[in-house]
Write an enzyme that holds these catalytic residues in place. Structure first.
Site, PDB file in Angstrom:
ATOM      1  N   GLY A   1       4.674  -5.698  -9.218  1.00 51.27           N
ATOM      2  CA  GLY A   1       5.316  -5.911  -7.926  1.00 51.27           C
ATOM      3  C   GLY A   1       4.316  -5.481  -6.868  1.00 51.27           C
ATOM      4  O   GLY A   1       4.061  -4.291  -6.713  1.00 51.27           O
ATOM      5  N   HIS A   2       3.692  -6.447  -6.204  1.00 55.91           N
ATOM      6  CA  HIS A   2       2.650  -6.143  -5.216  1.00 55.91           C
ATOM      7  C   HIS A   2       3.204  -6.442  -3.826  1.00 55.91           C
ATOM      8  O   HIS A   2       3.519  -7.589  -3.512  1.00 55.91           O
ATOM      9  CB  HIS A   2       1.394  -6.979  -5.507  1.00 55.91           C
TER      10      HIS A   2
ATOM     11  N   LYS B   1      -2.329  -2.108  -4.482  1.00 56.44           N
ATOM     12  CA  LYS B   1      -3.266  -3.219  -4.780  1.00 56.44           C
ATOM     13  C   LYS B   1      -2.945  -4.428  -3.908  1.00 56.44           C
ATOM     14  O   LYS B   1      -3.853  -5.079  -3.378  1.00 56.44           O
ATOM     15  CB  LYS B   1      -3.186  -3.597  -6.269  1.00 56.44           C
TER      16      LYS B   1
ATOM     17  N   GLN C   1      -0.705  -3.482 -12.667  1.00 56.74           N
ATOM     18  CA  GLN C   1      -0.516  -2.158 -13.278  1.00 56.74           C
ATOM     19  C   GLN C   1      -1.688  -1.224 -12.899  1.00 56.74           C
ATOM     20  O   GLN C   1      -2.283  -1.413 -11.861  1.00 56.74           O
ATOM     21  CB  GLN C   1      -0.347  -2.263 -14.805  1.00 56.74           C
TER      22      GLN C   1
ATOM     23  N   ASP D   1       1.103   0.636  -8.818  1.00 54.53           N
ATOM     24  CA  ASP D   1       1.714   0.796  -7.490  1.00 54.53           C
ATOM     25  C   ASP D   1       0.830   1.562  -6.514  1.00 54.53           C
ATOM     26  O   ASP D   1       1.313   2.245  -5.614  1.00 54.53           O
ATOM     27  CB  ASP D   1       3.090   1.498  -7.599  1.00 54.53           C
TER      28      ASP D   1
HETATM   29  P1  GDP Z   1       0.861  -2.363  -5.950  1.00 52.09           P
HETATM   30  O1  GDP Z   1       1.740  -2.653  -7.123  1.00 52.09           O
HETATM   31  O2  GDP Z   1      -0.365  -1.607  -6.337  1.00 52.09           O
HETATM   32  O3  GDP Z   1       0.548  -3.583  -5.138  1.00 52.09           O
HETATM   33  O4  GDP Z   1       1.692  -1.377  -5.012  1.00 52.09           O
HETATM   34  P2  GDP Z   1       3.244  -1.539  -4.605  1.00 52.09           P
HETATM   35  O5  GDP Z   1       3.397  -2.637  -3.641  1.00 52.09           O
HETATM   36  O6  GDP Z   1       4.106  -1.561  -5.823  1.00 52.09           O
HETATM   37  O7  GDP Z   1       3.511  -0.117  -3.946  1.00 52.09           O
HETATM   38  C1  GDP Z   1       2.778   0.320  -2.872  1.00 52.09           C
HETATM   39  C2  GDP Z   1       3.741   0.607  -1.703  1.00 52.09           C
HETATM   40  O8  GDP Z   1       3.084   1.379  -0.742  1.00 52.09           O
HETATM   41  C3  GDP Z   1       4.208  -0.653  -0.991  1.00 52.09           C
HETATM   42  O9  GDP Z   1       5.519  -0.481  -0.553  1.00 52.09           O
HETATM   43  C4  GDP Z   1       3.241  -0.760   0.185  1.00 52.09           C
HETATM   44  O10 GDP Z   1       3.810  -1.420   1.291  1.00 52.09           O
HETATM   45  C5  GDP Z   1       3.040   0.694   0.508  1.00 52.09           C
HETATM   46  N1  GDP Z   1       1.727   1.001   1.087  1.00 52.09           N
HETATM   47  C6  GDP Z   1       0.504   0.486   0.797  1.00 52.09           C
HETATM   48  N2  GDP Z   1      -0.468   1.100   1.498  1.00 52.09           N
HETATM   49  C7  GDP Z   1       0.165   2.035   2.239  1.00 52.09           C
HETATM   50  C8  GDP Z   1      -0.292   3.032   3.167  1.00 52.09           C
HETATM   51  O11 GDP Z   1      -1.475   3.205   3.417  1.00 52.09           O
HETATM   52  N3  GDP Z   1       0.665   3.833   3.726  1.00 52.09           N
HETATM   53  C9  GDP Z   1       1.989   3.717   3.442  1.00 52.09           C
HETATM   54  N4  GDP Z   1       2.833   4.540   4.039  1.00 52.09           N
HETATM   55  N5  GDP Z   1       2.444   2.790   2.591  1.00 52.09           N
HETATM   56  C10 GDP Z   1       1.544   1.975   1.991  1.00 52.09           C
HETATM   57  P1  IMO Z   2       2.049  -3.011 -10.484  1.00 46.52           P
HETATM   58  O1  IMO Z   2       1.154  -4.194 -10.740  1.00 46.52           O
HETATM   59  C1  IMO Z   2       3.874   0.587 -12.144  1.00 46.52           C
HETATM   60  C2  IMO Z   2       5.107   0.404 -16.345  1.00 46.52           C
HETATM   61  C3  IMO Z   2       6.582   0.440 -16.703  1.00 46.52           C
HETATM   62  C4  IMO Z   2       6.525   1.150 -18.034  1.00 46.52           C
HETATM   63  C5  IMO Z   2       5.245   0.589 -18.663  1.00 46.52           C
HETATM   64  C6  IMO Z   2       5.469  -0.576 -19.634  1.00 46.52           C
HETATM   65  O2  IMO Z   2       3.108  -3.259  -9.473  1.00 46.52           O
HETATM   66  O3  IMO Z   2       1.254  -1.771 -10.229  1.00 46.52           O
HETATM   67  P2  IMO Z   2       6.109  -3.134 -19.270  1.00 46.52           P
HETATM   68  O4  IMO Z   2       7.313  -3.766 -18.622  1.00 46.52           O
HETATM   69  O5  IMO Z   2       4.819  -3.510 -18.640  1.00 46.52           O
HETATM   70  O6  IMO Z   2       6.092  -3.309 -20.757  1.00 46.52           O
HETATM   71  O7  IMO Z   2       6.319  -1.544 -19.030  1.00 46.52           O
HETATM   72  O8  IMO Z   2       4.447   0.152 -17.584  1.00 46.52           O
HETATM   73  N1  IMO Z   2       4.712  -0.664 -15.407  1.00 46.52           N
HETATM   74  C7  IMO Z   2       4.348  -0.448 -14.134  1.00 46.52           C
HETATM   75  N2  IMO Z   2       4.329   0.702 -13.414  1.00 46.52           N
HETATM   76  N3  IMO Z   2       3.431  -0.569 -11.603  1.00 46.52           N
HETATM   77  C8  IMO Z   2       3.420  -1.710 -12.329  1.00 46.52           C
HETATM   78  O9  IMO Z   2       2.857  -2.844 -11.881  1.00 46.52           O
HETATM   79  C9  IMO Z   2       3.929  -1.697 -13.648  1.00 46.52           C
HETATM   80  N4  IMO Z   2       4.088  -2.619 -14.611  1.00 46.52           N
HETATM   81  C10 IMO Z   2       4.537  -1.974 -15.686  1.00 46.52           C
HETATM   82  O10 IMO Z   2       7.322   1.155 -15.741  1.00 46.52           O
HETATM   83  O11 IMO Z   2       6.332   2.527 -17.831  1.00 46.52           O
HETATM   84 MG    MG Z   3       3.720  -2.383  -7.723  1.00 41.84          MG
END
Ligand code: GDP
Ligand code: IMO
Ligand code: MG
Length: 426
Positions: free
Chosen positions: A45-46, A21, A226, A18
């Protein structure tokens, strides 16, 4: 990012997932020809914000939101065919043209309903705090050599035998948990028979396609899911996911040679978060934890769970830089720290009288570890409108400089908001 020598770039999470990415892949896709997911599945979840629309990609590469970019799901992933088509249908309903630009590796393994059932009922999954998407059980079947691959859908007779094997194993697991639920061969076969006519036309030899694209000079982004500390080998085992999230996994999971990868960009938040259980050395106490969660809107994009929050952990990111061979860092969510009077960077962990500056393999070494912080002045100014490093307040630049020196990796990108244009360096 892309130039004549740097054409295949892997994007990895350098913390616990999270990191943003999705946002960076979206920004960098502007100049990419291909974006490839290489591991994980619908546990990811991206999030990408475009205008007033917000997209959360789970299995489809984030590059899909750029018309003309081709996207592939590699052999190293585990594909849930049911939710893949839900995701495609939602994108199409939102006006994204997916037709003819999404490919699925014929060698990828399938996540079947019984994998999700086992994941949701296993006490081990509960202890880790998995996403419940069947990821662990699907990879277990792969490694145990009883998995079902996408290409098996071409052979209905063979498919039934493989599904029966998977069901028998899942039932044995469910019985051992004392759970009354059972896996269902007929329901699984019916699901696969319904989805195969949609999935097979997307199927191809993705490794070969990417190899050919690279040979003809294409720009390729390999989109990790991840984070490095969730890697099956390098993460906080057993509190990890079941795949190789680090750059080494990118070649295997996309089906290309490691020699074909030219650069590795590590994505890090300006602080640290983790969703699920396991160590998080810099985790904040209340009320600071809730304050950071609220400011950063830190709730899981896949499960909605609140993310645990902490200060930036330099030990973790140094480690990630080493195991991934990071050539650059993208620091995201700098804006979330805008209101803090002081900000902290962890430079080591004190255990008794010993100072540890390398991340340990044995989690016992983290028990009772006290993070050692360097406190820097906050900038208490909005960074949301900054589009160049020189637009940032001096204190924010100092903060980034300290991260750069501690991690010994340059920071070519800084993200200061959720929107596409809120980026420095692109
Ligand atoms: P990922 O799994 O690495 O793609 O990240 P996620 O989407 O799960 O979580 C990142 C969250 O931070 C999302 O809700 C993005 O919209 C938000 N985000 C990304 N870059 C920034 C930033 O520079 N500032 C803020 N405030 N939010 C950001
Ligand atoms: P993105 O790509 C954050 C965590 C779960 C749990 C562990 C194992 O959005 O960054 P799993 O279901 O993969 O067997 O769970 O990994 N986890 C993540 N945490 N971002 C993710 O993906 C994750 N995918 C799995 O919360 O701790
Ligand atoms: Mg994510």
């Amino acid at each position: 990012m892309f130039d004549s020598k740097t054409r295949t770039v892997v994007i990895v999470g350098a913390q616990w997932g999270d990191e943003g990415k999705g946002k960076l892949v979206d920004v960098l896709s502007e100049r990419a020809d291909w974006v490839v997911r290489y591991q994980g599945g619908a546990n990811a979840g991206h999030t990408v914000h475009i205008g007033d629309k917000s997209f959360v990609l789970h299995q489809i590469p984030s590059g899909i939101l750029h018309p003309g970019v081709r996207c592939a799901i590699g052999n190293g992933t585990v594909i849930d065919p049911e939710t893949l088509f839900t995701e495609i249908d939602e994108l199409v309903a939102d006006g994204v043209d997916v037709q003819g630009r999404l490919y699925v590796s014929d060698r990828a393994h399938l996540v079947l309903p019984f994998h999700k059932l086992v994941d949701s009922l296993s006490s081990a999954s509960k202890e880790i705090g998995t996403t419940g998407r069947g990821i662990g059980p699907a990879y277990e079947d792969k490694i145990a050599r009883r998995g079902v691959r996408v290409l098996d859908l071409r052979h209905p007779d063979r498919l039934r035998g493989l599904v029966e094997k998977g069901v028998a194993h899942a039932d044995a697991m469910l019985i051992s948990y004392g759970a009354p639920e059972r896996a269902d061969t007929e329901a699984t076969m019916a699901l696969l028979q319904r989805l195969a006519p949609r999935l097979l036309p997307l199927t191809d030899d993705v490794g070969l396609m990417i190899h050919s694209a690279i040979s003809t000079g294409a720009n390729v982004l390999l989109e990790g899911a991840q984070g490095s500390l969730l890697d099956i080998d390098h993460g906080t085992y057993p509190y990890v996911t079941s795949s190789s999230t680090t750059s080494g996994g990118a070649a295997i999971g996309a089906g290309i040679s490691p020699m074909a990868i030219h650069a590795a960009l590590g994505i890090v938040k300006a602080y640290t978060t983790r969703v699920g259980n396991g160590p998080l050395p810099t985790e904040l106490q209340e009320p600071l934890g809730t304050q950071m969660r609220t400011l950063g809107n830190e709730f899981g994009a896949t499960t909605g769970r609140p993310r645990r929050c902490g200060w930036f952990d330099g030990v973790v990111v140094r480690y990630a830089a080493r195991i991934n061979g990071l050539t650059g860092l993208a620091v995201t969510k700098l804006d979330v720290l805008d209101t803090f009077e002081k900000v902290a960077i962890c430079t080591g962990y004190k255990v008794g009288d010993d100072l540890h500056t390398e991340f340990p393999g044995d989690l016992a070494a983290l028990e009772g570890a006290v993070p050692q912080y360097e406190w820097l002045d906050g900038w208490q100014t909005s960074t949301a409108e900054a589009r160049a490093l020189t637009d940032l307040p001096g204190a924010a630049r100092k903060y980034l400089d300290r991260i750069e020196s501690l991690v010994e990796t340059p920071i070519p990108y800084v993200s200061v908001g959720t929107r596409r244009d809120q980026i420095i360096g692109a």
